[in-house]
Design an enzyme around this catalytic site. Structure first.
Site, PDB file in Angstrom:
ATOM      1  N   GLU A 110       0.797  -1.293  -0.208  1.00 40.52           N
ATOM      2  CA  GLU A 110       0.042   0.021  -0.099  1.00 40.52           C
ATOM      3  C   GLU A 110       0.993   1.172   0.015  1.00 40.52           C
ATOM      4  O   GLU A 110       1.631   1.503   0.953  1.00 40.52           O
ATOM      5  CB  GLU A 110      -0.988   0.027   1.436  1.00 40.52           C
ATOM      6  CG  GLU A 110      -1.871  -1.263   1.298  1.00 40.52           C
ATOM      7  CD  GLU A 110      -2.887  -1.500   0.137  1.00 40.52           C
ATOM      8  OE1 GLU A 110      -3.072  -0.502  -0.445  1.00 40.52           O
ATOM      9  OE2 GLU A 110      -3.302  -2.416  -0.071  1.00 40.52           O
TER      10      GLU A 110
ATOM     11  N   CYS B 104      -2.047   9.516   2.713  1.00 41.70           N
ATOM     12  CA  CYS B 104      -1.341   8.837   1.450  1.00 41.70           C
ATOM     13  C   CYS B 104      -2.710   8.968   0.173  1.00 41.70           C
ATOM     14  O   CYS B 104      -2.247   8.921  -0.847  1.00 41.70           O
ATOM     15  CB  CYS B 104      -1.119   7.220   1.386  1.00 41.70           C
ATOM     16  SG  CYS B 104      -2.608   6.393   2.017  1.00 41.70           S
TER      17      CYS B 104
END
Length: 456
Positions: free
Chosen positions: A210, A244
């Site tokens: 991720e 993010c």
């Protein structure tokens, strides 16, 4: 430094004992975790405040509450998720029972970052436990207070042979990556992500990565500008942009740029106050290194909104205009409260700008036109995103969250998270009372005709 080799061996032995196999055991694990999170909620939120300046409301909304929701989903669905699923058997396999059996990988390593330290450690842990694995957790070293409270939480909830937290920096990471885990789940930057993949390849260990990237936000001339500004400001400046999936840069149609900037400034004042640096609920940059890096990205640019900072590593919500593709702020993922603004005349031009960068983790589009929604979501590669909102797509247990290309591989949350930490064995239980002869040699023309009749 913990004896990592011993930890891994102990967990592998515990997994082989079958202690995590039953759904009753898994539900008990999840129930204990939920109970102790609730009991330690104040301490968790205080740790997040110390590390990132998060208010209790933001800490609960963006971290603790989302973990509790993931646990609730798994408690409700683990029984059905872990059940064998019967599938249709081809006639050529007569007489058999075909089924898929969900099985945990074994001992998994979960490596998490500092920006959402509780959420990005505990949410994948919930999925791993629901799937029946044991886990070693390696939280980010920069968020030391949250790492410490998670270590206390885990020690209070689970025996170390089931779940263990390993604290530390690069040395701990290096030692962990030398061990042979059954699965590695990594959330963080691309540089370390490449190292994780390289180390995993040595043992042929499957991985989920991720990562991140420069996630664009497009606002066209048909958008509801006041609402777009409000939602853009929320998504961009949540956790001071240290997210993010935060909108990394804004692409706005030239004809509505000035109007949108007016609404953005109004939304900033509404959400953070006229002087955000005086707002006690406004957070801080994680450390001095990242603080100075962000100040360097602002230096020399036209700060249309904000640009101020203080000695507590706090930077005002900052909007940069007159930005070009060659500007330093467009050369890397910002990961801070800085929003560069670029203009476009056609949606095709905006799409070309996005495709100049590596595949983003997220994309956001504000428009009223279905044709634009369809074109952008079909033609641009990205992990996930929102139409007429920002970042909320990652808060659903009903669909997976993850990247693609340079923004990552694999996904989690809800059923997708269970799937990530599960190997699905395909099995055929063949009956013994009949044995069709045409598959065996020596082969003859009649056997070939039978095979062709069944397989076509």
């Amino acid at each position: 430094m913990a004896d990592i080799e011993k930890i891994v061996k102990r967990q592998k032995a515990y997994f082989k004992s079958g202690a995590t196999g039953s759904t009753a055991a898994r539900k008990a694990m999840l129930g204990a975790l939920k109970k102790n999170i609730r009991e330690m909620e104040y301490d968790i939120l205080e740790a997040l405040r110390k590390d990132l300046g998060k208010s209790a409301s933001e800490g609960y909304m963006s971290e603790v509450g989302m973990v509790l929701e993931e646990i609730s989903y798994m408690q409700k669905h683990v029984q059905s998720l872990a059940r064998e699923k019967r599938v249709r058997t081809p006639l050529v396999q007569f007489h058999s029972r075909s089924y898929v059996k969900p099985c945990p990988y074994g001992t998994v390593l979960i490596m998490s970052p500092w920006n959402y330290p509780f959420l990005l450690t505990m949410a994948p842990l919930v999925d791993a436990l629901a799937a029946g694995n044991t886990a070693v957790l390696k939280p980010g070293n920069a968020s030391a207070n949250t790492s410490r409270i998670m270590a206390e939480l885990i020690a209070k909830t689970f025996p170390p042979e089931l779940v263990t937290v390993v604290e530390g920096g690069r040395e701990a990471n290096s030692q962990l990556l030398e061990e042979k885990f059954d699965y590695i789940f990594f959330t963080g930057g691309k540089t370390v992500g490449r190292l994780v993949m390289e180390k995993a390849a040595k043992h042929l260990t499957p991985v989920s990565l991720e990562l991140g990237g420069k996630s664009p936000c497009i606002v066209d001339e048909t958008a509801n500008l006041p609402l777009a500004a409000k939602r853009l400001v929320f998504g961009k400046f949540l956790n001071l942009g240290q997210t993010c999936v935060a909108p990394d840069y804004l692409l706005v149609h030239r004809s509505v740029k000035e109007e949108l900037l007016f609404y953005i400034e109004d939304a900033i004042c509404s959400q953070f106050g006229q002087m955000p640096l005086n707002n006690p609920d406004y957070g801080n940059i994680i450390n001095e290194k990242h603080f100075q890096r962000l100040l360097g990205l602002i230096e020399g640019e036209n700060a249309r909104i904000g640009g101020g900072y203080d000695d507590s590593r706090r930077i005002e919500p900052t909007v940069l205009t007159d930005v070009t593709m060659e500007s330093p702020v467009m050369q890397e993922e910002i990961f801070g409260p800085i929003l560069p603004v670029l203009e476009f005349d056609t949606i095709g031009e905006a799409m070309e700008t996005i495709e100049m960068h590596p595949t983003p983790l997220a994309l956001y589009l504000f428009t009223r036109r279905k044709s634009v929604k369809d074109r952008v979501t079909a033609e641009i590669a990205f992990g996930g995103g929102c139409i007429n909102d920002t970042i909320i797509h990652l808060a659903s247990t009903q669909m997976g969250f993850g990247g693609v290309g340079e923004s990552g591989m694999g996904a989690y949350h809800g059923k997708t998270g269970f799937d990530t930490f599960t190997h699905y064995k395909s099995l055929v239980d063949k009956k013994t009372w009949i044995d069709l002869p045409f598959r065996y040699g020596p082969y003859a023309e009649w056997k070939t005709k039978v095979v062709r009749a069944f397989i076509k």
